[in-house]
Design a protein around this motif. Sequence first.
Motif, short mmCIF file in Angstrom:
data_model
loop_
_atom_site.label_atom_id
_atom_site.label_comp_id
_atom_site.label_asym_id
_atom_site.label_seq_id
_atom_site.Cartn_x
_atom_site.Cartn_y
_atom_site.Cartn_z
N PRO A 1 -1.66 1.07 2.13
CA PRO A 1 -1.18 -0.32 2.20
C PRO A 1 -2.14 -1.32 1.56
O PRO A 1 -1.70 -2.23 0.84
CB PRO A 1 -1.03 -0.56 3.71
CG PRO A 1 -0.73 0.81 4.25
CD PRO A 1 -1.61 1.74 3.43
N ASN A 2 -3.44 -1.15 1.74
CA ASN A 2 -4.42 -2.03 1.10
C ASN A 2 -4.42 -1.83 -0.41
O ASN A 2 -4.55 -2.81 -1.16
CB ASN A 2 -5.82 -1.78 1.66
CG ASN A 2 -5.95 -2.21 3.09
OD1 ASN A 2 -5.25 -3.11 3.55
ND2 ASN A 2 -6.84 -1.57 3.82
N ALA A 3 -4.30 -0.61 -0.86
CA ALA A 3 -4.26 -0.34 -2.29
C ALA A 3 -3.06 -1.02 -2.94
O ALA A 3 -3.18 -1.66 -3.98
CB ALA A 3 -4.23 1.17 -2.55
N LEU A 4 -1.89 -0.92 -2.30
CA LEU A 4 -0.69 -1.56 -2.85
C LEU A 4 -0.80 -3.07 -2.81
O LEU A 4 -0.31 -3.76 -3.71
CB LEU A 4 0.56 -1.08 -2.12
CG LEU A 4 0.94 0.38 -2.35
CD1 LEU A 4 2.26 0.71 -1.68
CD2 LEU A 4 0.99 0.72 -3.83
N SER A 5 -1.45 -3.60 -1.80
CA SER A 5 -1.70 -5.03 -1.74
C SER A 5 -2.58 -5.45 -2.92
O SER A 5 -2.36 -6.51 -3.53
CB SER A 5 -2.37 -5.39 -0.41
OG SER A 5 -2.64 -6.76 -0.34
N ASN A 6 -3.56 -4.63 -3.27
CA ASN A 6 -4.40 -4.90 -4.44
C ASN A 6 -3.57 -4.89 -5.72
O ASN A 6 -3.75 -5.75 -6.59
CB ASN A 6 -5.52 -3.86 -4.55
CG ASN A 6 -6.58 -4.01 -3.49
OD1 ASN A 6 -6.64 -4.99 -2.77
ND2 ASN A 6 -7.43 -2.98 -3.38
N VAL A 7 -2.67 -3.92 -5.85
CA VAL A 7 -1.80 -3.84 -7.04
C VAL A 7 -0.95 -5.11 -7.14
O VAL A 7 -0.83 -5.71 -8.20
CB VAL A 7 -0.90 -2.59 -7.01
CG1 VAL A 7 0.13 -2.63 -8.13
CG2 VAL A 7 -1.74 -1.32 -7.10
N LYS A 8 -0.40 -5.54 -6.01
CA LYS A 8 0.42 -6.75 -5.99
C LYS A 8 -0.39 -7.96 -6.43
O LYS A 8 0.04 -8.73 -7.30
CB LYS A 8 0.99 -6.96 -4.58
CG LYS A 8 1.83 -8.22 -4.42
CD LYS A 8 2.37 -8.34 -3.00
CE LYS A 8 3.12 -9.63 -2.76
NZ LYS A 8 4.39 -9.70 -3.47
N HIS A 9 -1.56 -8.13 -5.85
CA HIS A 9 -2.41 -9.27 -6.18
C HIS A 9 -2.78 -9.27 -7.67
O HIS A 9 -2.66 -10.31 -8.34
CB HIS A 9 -3.67 -9.25 -5.32
CG HIS A 9 -4.63 -10.35 -5.67
ND1 HIS A 9 -4.43 -11.66 -5.27
CD2 HIS A 9 -5.77 -10.34 -6.40
CE1 HIS A 9 -5.41 -12.41 -5.75
NE2 HIS A 9 -6.24 -11.63 -6.42
#
Length: 142
Positions: free
Chosen positions: A128-136
């Motif tokens: 979930p944190n990795a995907l949040s990074n991708v989104k950002h």
Amino acid sequence: MEKLHFDIQINAEPEKVWSVLWDDFSFRQWTSAFREGSFYQGNLKENEIIKFLDPQNNGMFSKIVKLVPNEEITFQHLGEIYNGVETPQNFESGTENYILTENENTTHLTVEIQTSEEFKSFFEENFPNALSNVKHLSENQF
């Protein structure tokens, strides 16, 4: 093997999200959610072997079994790497699949992982944190 599913809606076109996922500079940024200094070696081409590594040359090696640029990439995990030495493993159906679906100037990114019980909590805690990074990165990089 257990199938894990993660997804996120990103306000950017698939080409931008794809670039964030696989360009060296941004790959290192979003994968810091798993381990600071993570990177990959190899060419993003179907049937090529890719090495996913940390700064100590530990990680895994995988084969790209499907590649449709800006839409989908599937890795078949083949083994682990310790201190730069490849050790083949029987991961059975251990795969990692990234699917990008465009929907009116947004991209739905889905990640499906077939993993062993040993790695399940690691992925559940960190993806979930990795995907949040991708989104950002996708929404804020120029």
